[in-house]
Design an enzyme around this catalytic site. Structure first.
Site, PDB file in Angstrom:
ATOM      1  N   ALA A  95      24.648  76.009  60.558  1.00 19.27           N
ATOM      2  CA  ALA A  95      25.265  76.327  59.293  1.00 19.27           C
ATOM      3  C   ALA A  95      25.318  75.209  58.119  1.00 19.27           C
ATOM      4  CB  ALA A  95      26.790  76.582  59.312  1.00 19.27           C
ATOM      5  N   LYS A  96      24.754  74.157  58.356  1.00 19.10           N
ATOM      6  CA  LYS A  96      24.723  73.007  57.379  1.00 19.10           C
ATOM      7  C   LYS A  96      25.839  72.699  56.310  1.00 19.10           C
ATOM      8  CE  LYS A  96      19.684  73.494  58.259  1.00 19.10           C
ATOM      9  NZ  LYS A  96      19.524  74.707  58.876  1.00 19.10           N
TER      10      LYS A  96
END
Ligand SMILES: O=c1ccn([C@@H]2O[C@H](COP(=O)(O)O)[C@@H](O)[C@H]2O)c(=O)[nH]1
Length: 269
Positions: A95-96
């Site tokens: 998802a960073k």
């Protein structure tokens, strides 16, 4: 999941393969498009065909967000399916994320509590108070971007900061965070030549390594320079496995591709 469970799984399967579930509706076989939830059915078939060859699955959240509510539903069903049927598997929300502290806490709750992932990828740019809320979750793992696989990694990550490249500063500073034992790091397979320096700073940490196959990274080089006494590697392949065929035999062909990688990995164990 405790790290020791992940290591046990790697040793028993002789695999440190992570399969990336980057599901694009335009690339999945036509016959699945008649299903109520084609994305979930695609994932379920891939997981059922490959779970004995892989130790981790990494849905990239962008591919699900792009489909709005239906995408989120398919993602939740996929993770629930893994957790119910193959609880030994390690799950990664790619998802960073990362934001000011109270917002990071909400991201952490979303991925660890609501979605029940074992880990999430985090961008280090906002620093300590953006990362520590994720680290506070026991037996959950925060996978910090260190040296990424893309060309743009050279824009900032390798710039000198106080006489050291920024990615080395990220590794060193993150080790001082509270609950840093819950940290893992992303290092691109395309950057294998940096692994010696990386291992000098984080000798035992697990590295999530994307970039083999479609991006041109070498599995052999990553193993040669990145492996630790506890393996310490999760090597990801997404497109190279899940889109190896877009016909009715897609899951079977994906399993063949996964097996090829597992056999290459077994030679290093
Ligand atoms: O440095 C990075 C960080 C993340 N990724 C992600 O991994 C997969 C790679 O997919 P392939 O199809 O095997 O190339 C994808 O989800 C990326 O967003 C990365 O490639 N590099």
């Amino acid at each position: 999941m405790e790290t020791k469970k992940l290591i046990e799984q790697i040793r028993s399967k002789k695999s440190f393969l992570c399969i990336g579930l980057d599901v694009d509706i335009n690339k999945i076989p036509n016959h699945l498009l008649h299903e109520t939830d084609p994305i979930f059915e695609f994932n379920k078939a891939i997981i059922d065909a490959t779970h004995h060859l892989a130790v981790a699955y990494k849905p990239n959240i962008a591919f699900y967000e792009a489909f709005g509510i239906k995408g989120w539903e398919a993602l939740k069903k996929t993770i629930d399916y893994i957790n119910e049927n193959y609880p030994e598997l390690f799950t990664i929300a790619d998802a960073k994320r990362g934001d000011i502290g109270n917002t990071s806490t909400m991201y952490a709750k979303a991925f660890f509590e609501d979605m029940e992932f074992d880990s999430v990828t985090i961008a280090p740019y906002m620093g300590k108070d953006s990362v520590e809320p994720f680290l506070a979750f026991k037996d959950k793992h925060t996978i910090l971007l260190a040296l990424t696989s893309n060309e743009g990694a050279f824009d900032f990550q390798t710039l000198q900061v106080d006489e050291k490249p920024l990615y080395q500063r990220v590794l060193e500073t993150s080790k001082t965070y509270n609950n840093s034992e819950n940290l893992m790091y992303v290092v691109g397979a395309t950057k294998a030549e940096y692994l010696k320096e990386i291992r000098a700073i984080v000798p035992e940490s697990f590295l999530l390594v994307p970039g083999v196959g479609a991006q041109g990274g070498s599995l052999e080089d990553v193993c040669k320079y990145g492996m630790t006494s506890n393996i310490g590697l999760l090597i990801n392949s997404s497109r190279g496995i899940i889109y190896a065929s877009n016909d009715e035999d897609f899951a079977e062909v994906a399993a063949k591709k996964a097996q090829e990688m597992q056999q290459q990995m077994a030679a290093f164990l």
